[in-house]
Enzyme design. Structure first.
Site, PDB file in Angstrom:
ATOM      1  N   GLU A  91      10.043  16.066  15.159  1.00 33.53           N
ATOM      2  CA  GLU A  91      10.366  15.850  13.756  1.00 33.53           C
ATOM      3  C   GLU A  91       9.499  16.775  12.898  1.00 33.53           C
ATOM      4  O   GLU A  91       8.274  16.737  12.982  1.00 33.53           O
ATOM      5  CB  GLU A  91      10.099  14.391  13.364  1.00 33.53           C
ATOM      6  CG  GLU A  91      10.496  14.113  11.920  1.00 33.53           C
ATOM      7  CD  GLU A  91      10.196  12.694  11.468  1.00 33.53           C
ATOM      8  OE1 GLU A  91       9.070  12.213  11.708  1.00 33.53           O
ATOM      9  OE2 GLU A  91      11.095  12.066  10.881  1.00 33.53           O
TER      10      GLU A  91
ATOM     11  N   LYS B 298       0.847  -1.193   0.000  1.00 29.25           N
ATOM     12  CA  LYS B 298       0.000   0.000   0.000  1.00 29.25           C
ATOM     13  C   LYS B 298       0.884   1.245   0.000  1.00 29.25           C
ATOM     14  O   LYS B 298       1.477   1.605   1.016  1.00 29.25           O
ATOM     15  CB  LYS B 298      -0.938   0.056   1.210  1.00 29.25           C
ATOM     16  CG  LYS B 298      -1.986   1.157   0.988  1.00 29.25           C
ATOM     17  CD  LYS B 298      -2.581   1.748   2.240  1.00 29.25           C
ATOM     18  CE  LYS B 298      -1.784   2.851   2.864  1.00 29.25           C
ATOM     19  NZ  LYS B 298      -1.724   4.102   2.078  1.00 29.25           N
TER      20      LYS B 298
ATOM     21  N   THR C 266       6.074   7.751  13.652  1.00 23.52           N
ATOM     22  CA  THR C 266       6.078   7.015  14.920  1.00 23.52           C
ATOM     23  C   THR C 266       4.649   6.855  15.438  1.00 23.52           C
ATOM     24  O   THR C 266       4.267   5.806  15.960  1.00 23.52           O
ATOM     25  CB  THR C 266       6.977   7.742  15.937  1.00 23.52           C
ATOM     26  OG1 THR C 266       8.327   7.666  15.454  1.00 23.52           O
ATOM     27  CG2 THR C 266       6.897   7.120  17.318  1.00 23.52           C
TER      28      THR C 266
ATOM     29  N   CYS D 185      13.720  10.746   6.684  1.00 24.31           N
ATOM     30  CA  CYS D 185      13.677  10.218   8.043  1.00 24.31           C
ATOM     31  C   CYS D 185      15.025  10.417   8.722  1.00 24.31           C
ATOM     32  O   CYS D 185      15.093  10.585   9.923  1.00 24.31           O
ATOM     33  CB  CYS D 185      13.290   8.753   8.017  1.00 24.31           C
ATOM     34  SG  CYS D 185      14.244   7.816   6.845  1.00 24.31           S
TER      35      CYS D 185
ATOM     36  N   GLU E 107       9.810   1.122  10.557  1.00 25.55           N
ATOM     37  CA  GLU E 107      10.868   2.114  10.308  1.00 25.55           C
ATOM     38  C   GLU E 107      10.211   3.472  10.461  1.00 25.55           C
ATOM     39  O   GLU E 107       9.379   3.856   9.637  1.00 25.55           O
ATOM     40  CB  GLU E 107      11.424   1.962   8.886  1.00 25.55           C
ATOM     41  CG  GLU E 107      12.017   0.598   8.576  1.00 25.55           C
ATOM     42  CD  GLU E 107      13.260   0.292   9.377  1.00 25.55           C
ATOM     43  OE1 GLU E 107      13.897   1.236   9.891  1.00 25.55           O
ATOM     44  OE2 GLU E 107      13.593  -0.894   9.505  1.00 25.55           O
TER      45      GLU E 107
HETATM   46  P1  NAP Z   1       2.433   8.254   7.955  1.00 22.34           P
HETATM   47  O1  NAP Z   1       1.419   9.314   8.009  1.00 22.34           O
HETATM   48  O2  NAP Z   1       2.705   7.487   9.187  1.00 22.34           O
HETATM   49  O3  NAP Z   1       2.005   7.298   6.766  1.00 22.34           O
HETATM   50  C1  NAP Z   1       2.769   6.185   6.369  1.00 22.34           C
HETATM   51  C2  NAP Z   1       1.877   5.196   5.661  1.00 22.34           C
HETATM   52  O4  NAP Z   1       0.889   4.696   6.564  1.00 22.34           O
HETATM   53  C3  NAP Z   1       1.103   5.795   4.499  1.00 22.34           C
HETATM   54  O5  NAP Z   1       0.960   4.826   3.485  1.00 22.34           O
HETATM   55  C4  NAP Z   1      -0.238   6.111   5.140  1.00 22.34           C
HETATM   56  O6  NAP Z   1      -1.287   6.188   4.213  1.00 22.34           O
HETATM   57  C5  NAP Z   1      -0.414   4.920   6.058  1.00 22.34           C
HETATM   58  N1  NAP Z   1      -1.315   5.150   7.181  1.00 22.34           N
HETATM   59  C6  NAP Z   1      -1.794   6.321   7.693  1.00 22.34           C
HETATM   60  N2  NAP Z   1      -2.583   6.085   8.751  1.00 22.34           N
HETATM   61  C7  NAP Z   1      -2.628   4.741   8.924  1.00 22.34           C
HETATM   62  C8  NAP Z   1      -3.258   3.872   9.856  1.00 22.34           C
HETATM   63  N3  NAP Z   1      -4.033   4.344  10.847  1.00 22.34           N
HETATM   64  N4  NAP Z   1      -3.060   2.539   9.740  1.00 22.34           N
HETATM   65  C9  NAP Z   1      -2.264   2.042   8.765  1.00 22.34           C
HETATM   66  N5  NAP Z   1      -1.661   2.803   7.844  1.00 22.34           N
HETATM   67  C10 NAP Z   1      -1.813   4.145   7.925  1.00 22.34           C
HETATM   68  O7  NAP Z   1       3.846   8.826   7.503  1.00 22.34           O
HETATM   69  P2  NAP Z   1       4.134   9.774   6.260  1.00 22.34           P
HETATM   70  O8  NAP Z   1       3.656  11.143   6.602  1.00 22.34           O
HETATM   71  O9  NAP Z   1       3.661   9.128   5.009  1.00 22.34           O
HETATM   72  O10 NAP Z   1       5.726   9.726   6.210  1.00 22.34           O
HETATM   73  C11 NAP Z   1       6.517  10.516   7.013  1.00 22.34           C
HETATM   74  C12 NAP Z   1       7.083   9.717   8.157  1.00 22.34           C
HETATM   75  O11 NAP Z   1       7.771   8.571   7.684  1.00 22.34           O
HETATM   76  C13 NAP Z   1       8.105  10.496   8.936  1.00 22.34           C
HETATM   77  O12 NAP Z   1       7.885  10.335  10.308  1.00 22.34           O
HETATM   78  C14 NAP Z   1       9.428   9.856   8.537  1.00 22.34           C
HETATM   79  O13 NAP Z   1      10.448   9.988   9.472  1.00 22.34           O
HETATM   80  C15 NAP Z   1       9.035   8.441   8.321  1.00 22.34           C
HETATM   81  N6  NAP Z   1       9.994   7.743   7.482  1.00 22.34           N
HETATM   82  C16 NAP Z   1      10.814   6.819   8.061  1.00 22.34           C
HETATM   83  C17 NAP Z   1      11.760   6.128   7.313  1.00 22.34           C
HETATM   84  C18 NAP Z   1      12.652   5.108   7.960  1.00 22.34           C
HETATM   85  O14 NAP Z   1      13.196   4.261   7.250  1.00 22.34           O
HETATM   86  N7  NAP Z   1      12.827   5.121   9.271  1.00 22.34           N
HETATM   87  C19 NAP Z   1      11.866   6.379   5.943  1.00 22.34           C
HETATM   88  C20 NAP Z   1      11.018   7.329   5.373  1.00 22.34           C
HETATM   89  C21 NAP Z   1      10.076   7.996   6.152  1.00 22.34           C
HETATM   90  P3  NAP Z   1      -1.691   7.602   3.534  1.00 22.34           P
HETATM   91  O15 NAP Z   1      -0.421   8.403   3.349  1.00 22.34           O
HETATM   92  O16 NAP Z   1      -2.312   7.181   2.263  1.00 22.34           O
HETATM   93  O17 NAP Z   1      -2.617   8.265   4.497  1.00 22.34           O
END
Ligand code: NAP
Ligand code: MG
Length: 499
Positions: A401, A193, A247, A303, A268
């Site tokens: 963050e 997804k 997180t 990240c 991650e």
């Molecule tokens: P996010 O809001 O947590 O979303 C990540 C994924 O989860 C998206 O596909 C999102 O779908 C989905 N999602 C949202 N709510 C959900 C729920 N309740 N249950 C299951 N899935 C759900 O994060 P983001 O804003 O896309 O990305 C930014 C974050 O990713 C930052 O915190 C960054 O540090 C982290 N990141 C970490 C790494 C690493 O390797 N450690 C690498 C890259 C990014 P939708 O977007 O379609 O709503």
């Protein structure tokens, strides 16, 4: 043969001719969501609607998981000779490379990332990731364990079954590849997804997977929002969920797993990584340029962003002059222009969020650079590279963050203080230290509570050989390396009594 110059005109012409697929890919074919609902896929570069994409929900999740389960139970993928699985994944990687321009263009349009980056990092990086795990397939074996003389003891790795991969929008294809490549290499079926903010490359590579010969049902792509991610995380027939994202959502994923079938959970998550410059830094110019790259590359939507710069008081002024100079390279521009180093922020919501942090920064710190929305292209979402001098590490912008181009500079006087401040975080994804002293380098590296430590560099290690992931609330498990392959297997002990 004349080689074509890939300038802005080239990419604009390719864009005009681009056909975009917005359907889900389930059981080897593209299809609509059962609800027939769609969402607008918006290009952050100019806020135009690129495509209407299927909004998959729990009913489509059921379909994709059933297809993945059927393929797994039929053993059409894990049951292949390892050499054949390897060859299939290598064909897929070759197709990704063949379609590199199209995929880079899709990624740039969909996520606002500079074309200079998607052509050099995202797409070749994804192909390389598939190749690396393909190559591992016929080299990754089990063990014959020491056992009593009347026994033969085997320790083998088996695929877990159906793996769900839920990924973010900052490196849409690359983060997906870090999950699906090892999961498929290990013999699992995958339901991916992508984020609804950046679903296009995931949808496109599914077709290439089919062309490469990956059997129907083994690789599925479900575009949709958090609801689809939640349905996957709660699903009783998903055996493992690999998640990259915030997180906050990571914590929910663990709860969903606990509330359903205790599926394996690999996370991650976020970071607030410290980049420590000691007074004996061997090369201030390079360190300053690298510090700018560490926070402004990919619009700070990293990240691992080096979002906390810890500088020793004695070199602070000299360092900040150089840093501000180096940051000017990151003036926001048209993501399709190959000379652009900083593209657009992913969407309006993230733009507002980052600008909110900048407002907070103006109240609690001193603005050194930037601090405003940038008018790179009308309608698009751009923010200037922004630097704050934060007198103390407890400022909100220095703790939370931001996931945008905002750097907090923190001054320190002693090495112990630097390490203490660096470690005073809920996160622990990455850290860096700059020093000419070998002993200091080793000692500080050991003390830093982070999954990756860089010495006299930042963000090095594009190679797949290094595990990538976080301590503490930056997650568990690791992407990349053979350790990632293991995450997608169950360990089995088989004891055979000889007499
Ligand atoms: P996010 O809001 O947590 O979303 C990540 C994924 O989860 C998206 O596909 C999102 O779908 C989905 N999602 C949202 N709510 C959900 C729920 N309740 N249950 C299951 N899935 C759900 O994060 P983001 O804003 O896309 O990305 C930014 C974050 O990713 C930052 O915190 C960054 O540090 C982290 N990141 C970490 C790494 C690493 O390797 N450690 C690498 C890259 C990014 P939708 O977007 O379609 O709503
Ligand atoms: Mg988009």
């Amino acid at each position: 043969m004349e080689t074509q110059i890939k300038d802005l005109k080239y990419w604009q012409a390719r864009r005009a001719a681009l056909a975009i697929e917005g359907r889900a890919f389930i059981d080897g074919m593209y299809r609509h969501a059962r609800s027939h609902e769609t969402f607008d896929c918006v290009s952050p570069g100019d806020a135009t609607v690129l495509a209407r994409v299927e909004a998959c929900n729990a009913a489509d999740v059921d379909d994709a998981v059933s297809a993945a389960r059927r393929a797994f139970d039929a053993n059409v993928w894990a049951g292949l000779n390892p050499r054949d699985r390897k060859a299939t994944l290598l064909r897929w990687a070759a197709l990704v490379r063949e379609h590199a321009d199209e995929l880079a263009l899709l990624e740039t349009l969909d996520a606002g990332k500079p074309i200079a980056d998607t052509t050099t990092v995202d797409v070749p990086g994804a192909a390389y990731c598939i190749e690396w795990f393909a190559e591992a397939i016929d080299k990754f074996g089990g063990e014959v364990a020491p056992a009593d003389h009347h026994l033969v003891g085997l320790v083998t790795h088996e695929p877990i079954g159906v793996v769900a991969a839920v990924v973010p929008w900052n490196f849409p294809l690359l983060m997906a590849a870090w999950k699906f490549a090892p999961a498929l290499a290990a013999g699992n079926s995958v339901v991916l997804k992508p984020s609804e903010k950046s679903p296009l490359t995931a949808i496109r590579v599914a077709q290439l997977a089919l062309e490469a010969g990956i059997p129907a049902g083994v690789f599925n792509v479900l575009p949709g929002g958090g609801e689809a991610g939640k349905a996957l995380a709660l699903h009783g027939d998903v055996d493992c969920i690999a998640f990259t994202g915030s997180t906050q959502v990571g914590k929910q994923i663990m709860q969903y797993a606990g509330a359903s079938n205790l599926k394996r959970v690999w996370l991650e998550l976020g970071g607030k990584s410290p980049n420590i410059v000691l007074p004996d830094c061997p090369d201030l110019d390079r360190a300053a340029k690298t510090a700018a790259d560490a926070i402004f590359y990919n619009m700070g939507e990293m990240c691992t962003a080096g979002s906390r710069l810890l500088v020793h008081r004695d070199i602070k002024d000299a360092f900040l002059d150089r840093l501000i100079d180096a940051s000017r390279r990151y003036a926001p521009g048209n993501p399709l222009d190959p000379s652009t180093a900083m593209g657009a922020i992913i969407d309006q919501a993230q733009l507002d969020r980052v600008l909110g942090y900048i407002e907070a920064g103006r109240r609690e710190a001193t603005l050194l650079l930037g601090g405003s929305r940038a008018p790179a292209i009308e309608g698009g979402f751009y923010i200037e590279p922004t630097i704050f001098d934060t007198s103390h590490g407890d400022a909100r912008i220095a703790r939370e963050e931001i996931f945008g181009p905002v750097l907090s500079v923190i001054t320190f006087d002693t090495l112990d203080e630097a390490v203490r401040v660096a470690n005073a975080s809920d996160y622990g994804l990455a850290a860096a230290v700059w020093t000419a002293d070998l002993t200091t380098a080793h000692e500080v590296s050991r003390k830093l509570r982070a999954g990756t430590v860089w010495v006299n560099c930042y963000d090095e290690g594009g190679d797949m050989n290094f595990p990538f992931g976080g301590y503490r609330q930056s997650g568990n498990g690791r992407d990349k390396s053979l350790h990632a392959l293991e995450k997608y297997t169950e360990l089995k002990s088989t004891l055979i009594r000889l007499r």
